[in-house]
Each structure stands twice: as structure tokens, then as C-alpha cells.
Design an enzyme around this catalytic site. Structure first.
Site, PDB file in Angstrom:
ATOM      1  N   THR A 261       0.855  -1.196   0.000  1.00  0.00           N
ATOM      2  CA  THR A 261       0.000   0.000   0.000  1.00  0.00           C
ATOM      3  C   THR A 261       0.888   1.243   0.000  1.00  0.00           C
ATOM      4  O   THR A 261       1.872   1.296   0.750  1.00  0.00           O
ATOM      5  CB  THR A 261      -0.913  -0.008   1.245  1.00  0.00           C
ATOM      6  OG1 THR A 261      -1.736  -1.172   1.177  1.00  0.00           O
ATOM      7  CG2 THR A 261      -1.792   1.230   1.320  1.00  0.00           C
TER       8      THR A 261
ATOM      9  N   GLU B 287      -3.394  -7.483   6.027  1.00  0.00           N
ATOM     10  CA  GLU B 287      -2.792  -7.633   7.363  1.00  0.00           C
ATOM     11  C   GLU B 287      -3.224  -8.927   8.034  1.00  0.00           C
ATOM     12  O   GLU B 287      -3.485  -8.975   9.242  1.00  0.00           O
ATOM     13  CB  GLU B 287      -3.070  -6.408   8.231  1.00  0.00           C
ATOM     14  CG  GLU B 287      -2.424  -5.180   7.604  1.00  0.00           C
ATOM     15  CD  GLU B 287      -2.269  -4.003   8.523  1.00  0.00           C
ATOM     16  OE1 GLU B 287      -2.155  -4.199   9.746  1.00  0.00           O
ATOM     17  OE2 GLU B 287      -2.255  -2.882   8.011  1.00  0.00           O
TER      18      GLU B 287
ATOM     19  N   GLY C 270     -32.325  -2.303  -6.302  1.00  0.00           N
ATOM     20  CA  GLY C 270     -31.583  -2.089  -7.557  1.00  0.00           C
ATOM     21  C   GLY C 270     -30.660  -0.880  -7.493  1.00  0.00           C
ATOM     22  O   GLY C 270     -29.597  -0.850  -8.119  1.00  0.00           O
TER      23      GLY C 270
ATOM     24  N   ILE D  28     -30.785  -3.326   1.049  1.00  0.00           N
ATOM     25  CA  ILE D  28     -31.810  -2.351   1.454  1.00  0.00           C
ATOM     26  C   ILE D  28     -32.048  -1.324   0.331  1.00  0.00           C
ATOM     27  O   ILE D  28     -33.157  -0.819   0.166  1.00  0.00           O
ATOM     28  CB  ILE D  28     -31.413  -1.678   2.797  1.00  0.00           C
ATOM     29  CG1 ILE D  28     -31.550  -2.701   3.937  1.00  0.00           C
ATOM     30  CG2 ILE D  28     -32.237  -0.419   3.067  1.00  0.00           C
ATOM     31  CD1 ILE D  28     -31.017  -2.248   5.283  1.00  0.00           C
TER      32      ILE D  28
HETATM   33  C1  LIG Z   1      -5.225  -3.905  -1.246  1.00  0.00           C
HETATM   34  C2  LIG Z   1      -4.150  -4.639  -0.514  1.00  0.00           C
HETATM   35  C3  LIG Z   1      -3.244  -3.929   0.259  1.00  0.00           C
HETATM   36  C4  LIG Z   1      -2.199  -4.594   0.916  1.00  0.00           C
HETATM   37  N1  LIG Z   1      -1.250  -3.860   1.587  1.00  0.00           N
HETATM   38  C5  LIG Z   1      -0.133  -4.481   2.051  1.00  0.00           C
HETATM   39  C6  LIG Z   1       0.972  -3.709   2.575  1.00  0.00           C
HETATM   40  O1  LIG Z   1       0.920  -2.489   2.665  1.00  0.00           O
HETATM   41  N2  LIG Z   1       2.079  -4.379   2.964  1.00  0.00           N
HETATM   42  C7  LIG Z   1       2.194  -5.734   2.882  1.00  0.00           C
HETATM   43  O2  LIG Z   1       3.236  -6.275   3.255  1.00  0.00           O
HETATM   44  N3  LIG Z   1       1.145  -6.492   2.407  1.00  0.00           N
HETATM   45  C8  LIG Z   1       0.011  -5.897   1.976  1.00  0.00           C
HETATM   46  N4  LIG Z   1      -1.026  -6.642   1.451  1.00  0.00           N
HETATM   47  C9  LIG Z   1      -0.898  -8.089   1.380  1.00  0.00           C
HETATM   48  C10 LIG Z   1      -1.837  -8.858   2.304  1.00  0.00           C
HETATM   49  O3  LIG Z   1      -1.425  -8.723   3.630  1.00  0.00           O
HETATM   50  C11 LIG Z   1      -1.878 -10.319   1.804  1.00  0.00           C
HETATM   51  O4  LIG Z   1      -2.588 -10.311   0.580  1.00  0.00           O
HETATM   52  C12 LIG Z   1      -2.503 -11.249   2.801  1.00  0.00           C
HETATM   53  O5  LIG Z   1      -1.696 -11.387   3.940  1.00  0.00           O
HETATM   54  C13 LIG Z   1      -2.759 -12.659   2.201  1.00  0.00           C
HETATM   55  O6  LIG Z   1      -1.663 -13.149   1.506  1.00  0.00           O
HETATM   56  P1  LIG Z   1      -1.875 -13.718   0.024  1.00  0.00           P
HETATM   57  O7  LIG Z   1      -2.589 -12.684  -0.749  1.00  0.00           O
HETATM   58  O8  LIG Z   1      -0.573 -14.186  -0.497  1.00  0.00           O
HETATM   59  O9  LIG Z   1      -2.858 -14.947   0.186  1.00  0.00           O
HETATM   60  P2  LIG Z   1      -2.425 -16.502   0.558  1.00  0.00           P
HETATM   61  O10 LIG Z   1      -1.510 -16.500   1.735  1.00  0.00           O
HETATM   62  O11 LIG Z   1      -1.968 -17.168  -0.683  1.00  0.00           O
HETATM   63  O12 LIG Z   1      -3.837 -17.080   0.981  1.00  0.00           O
HETATM   64  C14 LIG Z   1      -4.782 -17.637   0.079  1.00  0.00           C
HETATM   65  C15 LIG Z   1      -5.897 -18.276   0.903  1.00  0.00           C
HETATM   66  O13 LIG Z   1      -5.372 -19.355   1.685  1.00  0.00           O
HETATM   67  C16 LIG Z   1      -5.673 -19.169   3.061  1.00  0.00           C
HETATM   68  N5  LIG Z   1      -4.600 -19.715   3.890  1.00  0.00           N
HETATM   69  C17 LIG Z   1      -3.259 -19.509   3.757  1.00  0.00           C
HETATM   70  N6  LIG Z   1      -2.588 -20.153   4.725  1.00  0.00           N
HETATM   71  C18 LIG Z   1      -3.524 -20.745   5.518  1.00  0.00           C
HETATM   72  C19 LIG Z   1      -3.473 -21.547   6.694  1.00  0.00           C
HETATM   73  N7  LIG Z   1      -2.313 -21.848   7.291  1.00  0.00           N
HETATM   74  N8  LIG Z   1      -4.638 -21.995   7.223  1.00  0.00           N
HETATM   75  C20 LIG Z   1      -5.813 -21.694   6.635  1.00  0.00           C
HETATM   76  N9  LIG Z   1      -5.934 -20.935   5.530  1.00  0.00           N
HETATM   77  C21 LIG Z   1      -4.798 -20.456   4.973  1.00  0.00           C
HETATM   78  C22 LIG Z   1      -5.814 -17.659   3.198  1.00  0.00           C
HETATM   79  O14 LIG Z   1      -6.552 -17.315   4.356  1.00  0.00           O
HETATM   80  C23 LIG Z   1      -6.524 -17.301   1.901  1.00  0.00           C
HETATM   81  O15 LIG Z   1      -7.882 -17.553   2.028  1.00  0.00           O
HETATM   82  C24 LIG Z   1      -2.096  -6.002   0.827  1.00  0.00           C
HETATM   83  C25 LIG Z   1      -3.041  -6.720   0.070  1.00  0.00           C
HETATM   84  C26 LIG Z   1      -4.038  -6.067  -0.616  1.00  0.00           C
HETATM   85  C27 LIG Z   1      -4.997  -6.859  -1.463  1.00  0.00           C
END
Ligand SMILES: Cc1cc2nc3c(=O)[nH]c(=O)nc-3n(C[C@H](O)[C@H](O)[C@H](O)COP(=O)(O)OP(=O)(O)OC[C@H]3O[C@@H](n4cnc5c(N)ncnc54)[C@H](O)[C@@H]3O)c2cc1C
Length: 381
Positions: free
Chosen positions: A158, A363, A340, A337
Site C-alpha cells: 500500500t 494484514e 436495484g 436495502i
Molecule cells: C489492497 C491490498 C493492500 C495490501 N497492503 C499491504 C501492505 O501495505 N504491505 C504488505 O506487506 N502487504 C500488503 N497486502 C498483502 C496482504 O497482507 C496479503 O494479501 C494477505 O496477507 C494474504 O496473503 P496472500 O494474498 O498471499 O494470500 P495466501 O496467503 O496465498 O492465501 C490464500 C488463501 O489461503 C488461506 N490460507 C493460507 N494459509 C492458511 C493456513 N495456514 N490456514 C488456513 N488458511 C490459509 C488464506 O486465508 C486465503 O484464504 C495487501 C493486500 C491487498 C490486497
């Protein structure tokens, strides 16, 4: 226990609300559509003290606590979640990591510029292959001739494309796993530091989310932030506070969606009367209001504990988990609520519906929050 806002907190909420209504509300749709980062508004927020809410006045901050910080994020997000997340990532991730773990010299160099909003901060932990499993970081930092040389790429940062300062985590001792990752402060014009793709997102479109790339990026020793090799452990402490931000972001957007739905339900007439007179609609409004109150109470407890120097891993995770999922439910019902009209862009609720989803992901996803909370519960027995 004390459940009243102080007069200063009431005043703060009023001031931020007035600012958001006057300076943000008229532009929300345009910024969202065009993915326009509201730089001018961010500078103004800096001048008002909202880019350094929880940092001491001697470092240029507003010297307030996490309850006040939550109020600021809520009121900005009630109007535009994009502004909320920009301010949150800047305050509670980047600046807070430097404030909490930095040396006096690092604090003096960075906090005043960040707290005034002259500089924008970003915080890079996530990588393409290391999201929920953030300890799987692949970016490396190797010591060479008294400098650290970073190579790798971060994703989903971000503010990345508007940041003057980036705090990033890199592996400094692969064998030590979680205790072999360090944090670094990188200034934007450092050679070998560049920006990659800026993401085109479902929601929070006026905030910039993107890649940060390190190619033989050389940093002097003093740009190591906190204890060498303990940057990941420190990041978890930073995220304890960060989750209060995401809960506040959720609560703010949920409040915006609820306010719009309540207003609309009194105006919209069907079957000869306002739809607010139908018990089914009332039940929706009741469930939304209860969710909102519960989310706020959970978050203020976490904020209060943090202000009193307590460890809040469990409480901030609970607040983030509940508030984000409640906000998704509330935005969904707000669209319902509106019927459309909830589906078209002339009304504000479709944007809340899109924006709020990030809160169950960023996070730490809801699944990871449950994992964090479960660990805390099992440990306490
Ligand atoms: C708009 C936006 C802003 C962001 N800003 C920042 C930022 O400023 N700095 C930064 O560092 N990051 C940032 N992020 C990253 C964000 O923190 C990650 O996207 C998030 O932590 C999930 O990681 P991933 O997307 O790789 O999903 P994955 O880790 O690949 O997860 C995919 C799915 O698997 C599930 N999963 C994974 N491991 C497990 C487990 N052990 N048990 C059960 N379920 C599991 C997850 O819950 C999810 O449903 C941002 C993301 C977005 C979309």
C-alpha cells in the site's frame, strides 16, 4: 470501566468528519473511477496532524493514543476507505515500525517528515510467494563491504508508488528461519530500488497498491531497522497495532454503509409507505447496528490496552476478525436495502461493498486471524 468518549475525542470525531465531508466526499466517485491517489488531501491531513496521530509531539506527531487514531481512521473511511487505508498503512505500519524499533537517529530523521505528511511511507512484507506465510520471505540482504545489498521483489505494498520511505523485510540469515529476517529503511531515490506493477483493484481503488523491486540495492549499515535478524518478529509486533487500523477501517466503512442504508430506508416508499416500516428491513438495520457496536467495542478495548502498554495480539486479532467480517455483512445488507439502486454508482453503497472486502484479507486473512487467536487461546491454558 468507562464507556464515554472524552470531550476531546468527541471534538476530534467532529473535526475529522467535517474535513472528510468537505474535502473528500465530493471527489470519492471520481478518484475511485480514475484510480486517482488523493495526494493533495494527504498533504492536508498531514498539516492537521493525522499522518502522525500516535507519535510524540517532540517528533512532530499529534501525541494522541490508539482510540483517537481509530476515530480518525473510522471517520475518514466512513467517507472513503481508500483515504483510510493510505493513512493507516502510513501511520501504523511504516511510521510505527520506525518509531517502535528505530534508533534515536532514525526516529529524528524520519518521524517528523512522515508525521507532517511531507513524506509518505509504505511497508513491504508480502511477496508473491510469501503472503500468509510471510516468514517464507525470499528477498535477500547480503553484507558486502560494510553495506547491505538487497535483491528481490515485494507485492501488494500500500502506498508503494507514492512513498518517499519504504520499510521492507529481507532474509539476512536463511538458516535461522523466522529469526533470520531483518527490516530495512529505504529512501525512494536509492539506486537499485524501483517500483513495479501498480495493481488495478476491485475496491479501494484510489489507494495505490503495488510492487517494490530491489536490484542490488545497497544500503549503509545504519539503514537496518531494529535488531538485526529480528525484523520478522518485530513485524508481528507492528501488525498487532496494524490490525487495530484494519478494524477501524472496517468500522468506518460499515458506518458509512449503515448511515446510507438507514437514510434510504426512510426515504424509499413501496406499497404506500417507507420501506423502514417493514419489519424485515428493521431487522436488517438492527443486526447491522449490533454488529457495528460490537466491532467498535472490541476495537476500542484493543486500542485501550495498547495505549496502556499491554500486549494485544489476541485482542487486536479478535477486533480485526470480527470487525472485517461484520463490515462485509453490513455492506451486503446496505446494498440489499437499496434494492436495484444499491447496484448502481449513483449511490454510495456499491463502493462500500467493493472496498470493504479487503479488510478480511489485508494484514492477515480471516483464516490467519483465527489461527493467531487459536494459538493465544491454547497457550493460555
Ligand atoms: C489492497 C491490498 C493492500 C495490501 N497492503 C499491504 C501492505 O501495505 N504491505 C504488505 O506487506 N502487504 C500488503 N497486502 C498483502 C496482504 O497482507 C496479503 O494479501 C494477505 O496477507 C494474504 O496473503 P496472500 O494474498 O498471499 O494470500 P495466501 O496467503 O496465498 O492465501 C490464500 C488463501 O489461503 C488461506 N490460507 C493460507 N494459509 C492458511 C493456513 N495456514 N490456514 C488456513 N488458511 C490459509 C488464506 O486465508 C486465503 O484464504 C495487501 C493486500 C491487498 C490486497
Amino acid at each position: 470501566m468507562e464507556f464515554e468518549y472524552t470531550p476531546e475525542q468527541v471534538q476530534l470525531r467532529k473535526a475529522v468528519r467535517e474535513f472528510a465531508e468537505a474535502e473528500i466526499a465530493p471527489h470519492v466517485a471520481e478518484w475511485d473511477e480514475g484510480q486517482i491517489f488523493p495526494l493533495e488531501v494527504i498533504r492536508k491531513l498531514g498539516r492537521l496532524g493525522y499522518m502522525g496521530v500516535v507519535f510524540p509531539e517532540e517528533l512532530g506527531g499529534a501525541g494522541l493514543g490508539y482510540i483517537e487514531y481509530s476515530i480518525v481512521i473510522e471517520e475518514l473511511s466512513r467517507v472513503d476507505g481508500s483515504v483510510g487505508i493510505i493513512v493507516a498503512a502510513h501511520n501504523s505500519l511504516c511510521t510505527n515500525h520506525i518509531y517502535k524499533m528505530g534508533s534515536d537517529e532514525q526516529r529524528r530523521r524520519y518521524i517528523p517528515q512522515l508525521a507532517s505528511g511531507e513524506w509518505i511511507g509504505c511497508w513491504s512484507l508480502t511477496e508473491p510467494e510469501a503472503g500468509s506465510d510471510a516468514a517464507g520471505t525470499r528477498t535477500t540482504a547480503v553484507e558486502q563491504d560494510g553495506c547491505w545489498v538487497l535483491n528481490g521483489a515485494k507485492t501488494f505494498t500500500t502506498n508503494a508508488h507514492f512513498a518517499d520511505v519504504c520499510v521492507a523485510m529481507a532474509v539476512t540469515d536463511r538458516a535461522a528461519a523466522q529469526h533470520g529476517i531483518s527490516a530495512f529503511i529505504i529512501e525512494k531515490n536509492t539506486s537499485g530500488y524501483r517500483l513495479g506493477k501498480k495493481e488495478n483493484k476491485l475496491g479501494l481503488r484510489a489507494s495505490a497498491t503495488g510492487e517494490v523491486i530491489f536490484e542490488n540495492c545497497r544500503l549503509p549499515e545504519w539503514q537496518v531497522l531494529g535488531r538485526l535478524h529480528e525484523g520478522f518478529v518485530d513485524s508481528l509486533r507492528v501488525l498487532d497495532g496494524g490490525r487495530i487500523s484494519i478494524a477501524a477501517l472496517s468500522i468506518g466503512m460499515a458506518q458509512g454503509a449503515y448511515d446510507a442504508a438507514l437514510r434510504y430506508s426512510k426515504q424509499r416508499r413501496q406499497f404506500g409507505r417507507p420501506i423502514s416500516e417493514f419489519q424485515t428491513i428493521q431487522n436488517k438495520l438492527v443486526d447491522m447496528a449490533v454488529d457495528l457496536d460490537a466491532a467498535r467495542l472490541l476495537n476500542y478495548r484493543a486500542a485501550w490496552m495498547l495505549d496502556h502498554g499491554r500486549r494485544v495480539t489476541r485482542e487486536s486479532s479478535m477486533a480485526k476478525l470480527f470487525a472485517s467480517e461484520a463490515a462485509v455483512r453490513i455492506a451486503n445488507e446496505a446494498v440489499q436495502i437499496h434494492g436495484g439502486y444499491g447496484f448502481i454508482k449513483d449511490y454510495p453503497v456499491e463502493k462500500f461493498y467493493r472496498d470493504v472486502k479487503l479488510c478480511t484479507i489485508g494484514e492477515g486473512t480471516s483464516e490467519i486471524q483465527r489461527l493467531v487467536i487459536a494459538r493465544q487461546l491454547l497457550k493460555s491454558e
